[in-house]
Motif scaffolding. Structure first.
Motif, PDB file in Angstrom:
ATOM      1  N   GLU A 126     -55.390  16.325  91.435  1.00  0.00           N
ATOM      2  CA  GLU A 126     -56.034  15.546  92.490  1.00  0.00           C
ATOM      3  C   GLU A 126     -57.483  15.263  92.127  1.00  0.00           C
ATOM      4  OE1 GLU A 126     -55.657  17.464  96.236  1.00  0.00           O
ATOM      5  OE2 GLU A 126     -53.501  17.110  96.402  1.00  0.00           O
ATOM      6  N   GLY A 127     -58.190  16.279  91.632  1.00  0.00           N
ATOM      7  CA  GLY A 127     -59.570  16.084  91.212  1.00  0.00           C
ATOM      8  C   GLY A 127     -59.672  15.112  90.052  1.00  0.00           C
ATOM      9  N   LEU A 128     -58.754  15.238  89.093  1.00  0.00           N
ATOM     10  CA  LEU A 128     -58.743  14.311  87.957  1.00  0.00           C
ATOM     11  C   LEU A 128     -58.571  12.872  88.430  1.00  0.00           C
ATOM     12  CD1 LEU A 128     -56.524  16.228  85.362  1.00  0.00           C
ATOM     13  CD2 LEU A 128     -58.945  15.673  85.110  1.00  0.00           C
ATOM     14  N   ALA A 129     -57.686  12.658  89.407  1.00  0.00           N
ATOM     15  CA  ALA A 129     -57.426  11.313  89.912  1.00  0.00           C
ATOM     16  C   ALA A 129     -58.688  10.701  90.511  1.00  0.00           C
ATOM     17  CB  ALA A 129     -56.309  11.347  90.956  1.00  0.00           C
ATOM     18  N   VAL A 130     -59.427  11.473  91.288  1.00  0.00           N
ATOM     19  CA  VAL A 130     -60.672  10.972  91.879  1.00  0.00           C
ATOM     20  C   VAL A 130     -61.683  10.648  90.775  1.00  0.00           C
ATOM     21  CG1 VAL A 130     -62.653  11.582  93.330  1.00  0.00           C
ATOM     22  CG2 VAL A 130     -60.341  12.179  94.070  1.00  0.00           C
ATOM     23  N   GLY A 131     -61.765  11.522  89.774  1.00  0.00           N
ATOM     24  CA  GLY A 131     -62.685  11.272  88.668  1.00  0.00           C
ATOM     25  C   GLY A 131     -62.343  10.014  87.897  1.00  0.00           C
ATOM     26  N   PHE A 132     -61.054   9.806  87.636  1.00  0.00           N
ATOM     27  CA  PHE A 132     -60.625   8.602  86.923  1.00  0.00           C
ATOM     28  C   PHE A 132     -60.958   7.341  87.730  1.00  0.00           C
ATOM     29  CE2 PHE A 132     -57.124  11.301  84.788  1.00  0.00           C
ATOM     30  CZ  PHE A 132     -57.970  11.616  83.752  1.00  0.00           C
ATOM     31  N   ALA A 133     -60.751   7.403  89.050  1.00  0.00           N
ATOM     32  CA  ALA A 133     -61.017   6.239  89.900  1.00  0.00           C
ATOM     33  C   ALA A 133     -62.499   5.870  89.881  1.00  0.00           C
ATOM     34  CB  ALA A 133     -60.552   6.514  91.327  1.00  0.00           C
ATOM     35  N   PHE A 134     -63.361   6.866  89.975  1.00  0.00           N
ATOM     36  CA  PHE A 134     -64.797   6.581  89.944  1.00  0.00           C
ATOM     37  C   PHE A 134     -65.250   6.196  88.542  1.00  0.00           C
ATOM     38  CE2 PHE A 134     -65.030   8.764  94.072  1.00  0.00           C
ATOM     39  CZ  PHE A 134     -65.901   7.907  94.733  1.00  0.00           C
ATOM     40  N   GLY A 135     -64.574   6.709  87.511  1.00  0.00           N
ATOM     41  CA  GLY A 135     -64.879   6.297  86.149  1.00  0.00           C
ATOM     42  C   GLY A 135     -64.565   4.828  85.945  1.00  0.00           C
ATOM     43  N   ALA A 136     -63.435   4.388  86.488  1.00  0.00           N
ATOM     44  CA  ALA A 136     -63.068   2.979  86.399  1.00  0.00           C
ATOM     45  C   ALA A 136     -64.082   2.113  87.134  1.00  0.00           C
ATOM     46  CB  ALA A 136     -61.672   2.768  86.993  1.00  0.00           C
ATOM     47  N   ALA A 137     -64.569   2.604  88.280  1.00  0.00           N
ATOM     48  CA  ALA A 137     -65.573   1.858  89.043  1.00  0.00           C
ATOM     49  C   ALA A 137     -66.883   1.758  88.270  1.00  0.00           C
ATOM     50  CB  ALA A 137     -65.805   2.529  90.393  1.00  0.00           C
ATOM     51  N   GLY A 199     -62.497  14.178  84.713  1.00  0.00           N
ATOM     52  CA  GLY A 199     -61.832  12.884  84.745  1.00  0.00           C
ATOM     53  C   GLY A 199     -62.820  11.736  84.625  1.00  0.00           C
ATOM     54  N   PHE A 200     -63.978  11.863  85.270  1.00  0.00           N
ATOM     55  CA  PHE A 200     -64.994  10.810  85.227  1.00  0.00           C
ATOM     56  C   PHE A 200     -65.496  10.595  83.797  1.00  0.00           C
ATOM     57  CE2 PHE A 200     -69.429   9.453  85.344  1.00  0.00           C
ATOM     58  CZ  PHE A 200     -69.365   8.332  86.165  1.00  0.00           C
ATOM     59  N   PHE A 201     -65.837  11.680  83.108  1.00  0.00           N
ATOM     60  CA  PHE A 201     -66.387  11.537  81.764  1.00  0.00           C
ATOM     61  C   PHE A 201     -65.326  11.103  80.758  1.00  0.00           C
ATOM     62  CE2 PHE A 201     -69.711  14.360  83.577  1.00  0.00           C
ATOM     63  CZ  PHE A 201     -70.788  13.521  83.355  1.00  0.00           C
ATOM     64  N   LEU A 202     -64.093  11.565  80.923  1.00  0.00           N
ATOM     65  CA  LEU A 202     -63.014  11.071  80.059  1.00  0.00           C
ATOM     66  C   LEU A 202     -62.816   9.580  80.248  1.00  0.00           C
ATOM     67  CD1 LEU A 202     -60.230  13.819  80.337  1.00  0.00           C
ATOM     68  CD2 LEU A 202     -61.493  13.182  78.281  1.00  0.00           C
ATOM     69  N   SER A 203     -62.845   9.162  81.512  1.00  0.00           N
ATOM     70  CA  SER A 203     -62.584   7.773  81.835  1.00  0.00           C
ATOM     71  C   SER A 203     -63.682   6.851  81.310  1.00  0.00           C
ATOM     72  CB  SER A 203     -62.464   7.618  83.357  1.00  0.00           C
ATOM     73  OG  SER A 203     -62.079   6.326  83.718  1.00  0.00           O
ATOM     74  N   THR A 204     -64.934   7.277  81.414  1.00  0.00           N
ATOM     75  CA  THR A 204     -66.039   6.428  80.973  1.00  0.00           C
ATOM     76  C   THR A 204     -66.201   6.433  79.466  1.00  0.00           C
ATOM     77  OG1 THR A 204     -67.553   8.281  81.435  1.00  0.00           O
ATOM     78  CG2 THR A 204     -67.342   6.577  83.134  1.00  0.00           C
ATOM     79  N   GLU A 205     -65.863   7.544  78.818  1.00  0.00           N
ATOM     80  CA  GLU A 205     -66.011   7.627  77.366  1.00  0.00           C
ATOM     81  C   GLU A 205     -64.848   6.971  76.630  1.00  0.00           C
ATOM     82  OE1 GLU A 205     -68.627   8.722  75.629  1.00  0.00           O
ATOM     83  OE2 GLU A 205     -69.667   9.011  77.550  1.00  0.00           O
ATOM     84  N   LEU A 206     -63.667   6.968  77.248  1.00  0.00           N
ATOM     85  CA  LEU A 206     -62.472   6.392  76.626  1.00  0.00           C
ATOM     86  C   LEU A 206     -61.984   5.220  77.477  1.00  0.00           C
ATOM     87  CD1 LEU A 206     -60.679   9.762  75.780  1.00  0.00           C
ATOM     88  CD2 LEU A 206     -62.030   8.361  74.223  1.00  0.00           C
ATOM     89  N   ALA A 207     -62.818   4.196  77.537  1.00  0.00           N
ATOM     90  CA  ALA A 207     -62.566   3.082  78.455  1.00  0.00           C
ATOM     91  C   ALA A 207     -61.251   2.366  78.165  1.00  0.00           C
ATOM     92  CB  ALA A 207     -63.726   2.089  78.398  1.00  0.00           C
ATOM     93  N   THR A 208     -60.842   2.306  76.896  1.00  0.00           N
ATOM     94  CA  THR A 208     -59.603   1.592  76.560  1.00  0.00           C
ATOM     95  C   THR A 208     -58.371   2.272  77.137  1.00  0.00           C
ATOM     96  OG1 THR A 208     -59.496   2.785  74.455  1.00  0.00           O
ATOM     97  CG2 THR A 208     -60.558   0.624  74.432  1.00  0.00           C
ATOM     98  N   LEU A 209     -58.496   3.554  77.469  1.00  0.00           N
ATOM     99  CA  LEU A 209     -57.367   4.292  78.035  1.00  0.00           C
ATOM    100  C   LEU A 209     -57.385   4.288  79.567  1.00  0.00           C
ATOM    101  CD1 LEU A 209     -57.254   7.422  75.658  1.00  0.00           C
ATOM    102  CD2 LEU A 209     -55.849   5.359  75.565  1.00  0.00           C
ATOM    103  N   GLN A 210     -58.289   3.512  80.151  1.00  0.00           N
ATOM    104  CA  GLN A 210     -58.477   3.496  81.596  1.00  0.00           C
ATOM    105  C   GLN A 210     -57.178   3.255  82.365  1.00  0.00           C
ATOM    106  OE1 GLN A 210     -60.182   4.496  84.518  1.00  0.00           O
ATOM    107  NE2 GLN A 210     -61.873   3.871  83.199  1.00  0.00           N
ATOM    108  N   PRO A 211     -56.342   2.261  82.019  1.00  0.00           N
ATOM    109  CA  PRO A 211     -55.099   2.049  82.781  1.00  0.00           C
ATOM    110  C   PRO A 211     -54.182   3.270  82.756  1.00  0.00           C
ATOM    111  CG  PRO A 211     -55.575   0.142  81.412  1.00  0.00           C
ATOM    112  CD  PRO A 211     -56.528   1.231  80.979  1.00  0.00           C
ATOM    113  N   TRP A 212     -54.183   3.973  81.625  1.00  0.00           N
ATOM    114  CA  TRP A 212     -53.327   5.168  81.509  1.00  0.00           C
ATOM    115  C   TRP A 212     -53.877   6.307  82.364  1.00  0.00           C
ATOM    116  CZ3 TRP A 212     -48.984   4.448  78.566  1.00  0.00           C
ATOM    117  CH2 TRP A 212     -48.973   3.328  77.728  1.00  0.00           C
ATOM    118  N   PHE A 213     -55.187   6.483  82.345  1.00  0.00           N
ATOM    119  CA  PHE A 213     -55.790   7.528  83.161  1.00  0.00           C
ATOM    120  C   PHE A 213     -55.541   7.277  84.655  1.00  0.00           C
ATOM    121  CE2 PHE A 213     -59.108   8.343  79.654  1.00  0.00           C
ATOM    122  CZ  PHE A 213     -58.387   9.425  79.183  1.00  0.00           C
TER     123      PHE A 213
END
Length: 215
Positions: A126-137, A199-213
């Motif tokens: 659940e925490g990872l999901a929130v982090g990924f969402a804000f990373g995408a934003a 999740g936020f830092f993974l999402s922002t550092e690996l932007a190409t994987l954003q849809p998968w995250f």
């Protein structure tokens, strides 16, 4: 990191803490009917938040690369996420208060510890999901993306409130202490903002994987 991101990461923890604080307000457990209503409402909010703030943005971001198969990252990652939770369910000893059933490998840990682990298991994704969402934003920079991520965090928070109560109230009987029960409930929610940061830092550092995250 934007103020909205900090707010989103904070409220998911505060909601669990607030729910855990109900241990000081009730002499007994919440009735099964009330608990079912609260959890059912939370489940509905979470399904809506997951679709609008995670799955649909995942498909939208994959369109440029996958075209007609833009649904592939979301579908694949959705299944992988389910398998991840199932893996945690099998390798971590835990106890479900609702079913009075122990799962995972045999352990001599106390029932209170296993109950704590049962809630903590699904607080991590659940925490990872929130982090990924804000990373995408953060990558898109669009206000609508931030509001969608905040909507997901609010949905998580609505769910976390009855969850905090669901762990703290049974803990009071197991530990014979309101204070320890409250700390157990609050501690189960502490993993969410930590996982959200990851999740936020993974999402922002690996932007190409954003849809998968997001999936």
């Amino acid at each position: 990191m934007s103020p909205l991101t900090i707010i989103g990461f904070t409220i998911i923890f505060l909601a669990t803490t607030a729910g855990s604080a109900l241990v000081y307000c009730f002499r007994g457990d919440i009735s099964k009917r009330t608990n079912s209503i609260l959890l059912g409402f939370a489940a509905g909010v979470m399904i809506a938040a997951s679709v609008w703030s995670l799955l649909l943005p995942s498909i939208g971001e994959a369109e440029a690369m996958f075209g007609n198969f833009a649904w592939l990252p979301a579908a694949t990652s959705f299944l992988l996420g389910g398998l991840f939770v199932m893996l945690l369910d099998h390798i971590i000893p835990h106890f479900h208060a609702g079913t009075n059933q122990e799962e995972g490998p045999h352990s001599s840990a106390r029932k209170s510890t296993k109950l704590f682990l049962a809630v903590t298991i699904h607080n991590i994704p659940e925490g990872l999901a929130v982090g990924f969402a804000f990373g995408a934003a953060a990558i898109s920079g669009e206000p609508s993306a931030y509001y969608a991520a905040l909507g997901l965090a609010i949905g998580m928070s609505i769910q976390n409130f009855p969850e905090g109560a669901a762990i703290a109230l049974p803990m009071r009987s197991a530990t014979r202490s309101k204070h320890r029960a409250f700390l157990y409930g609050m501690g189960s929610g502490a993993v969410e903002p930590i996982a959200a940061l990851l999740g936020f830092f993974l999402s922002t550092e690996l932007a190409t994987l954003q849809p998968w995250f997001l999936g």
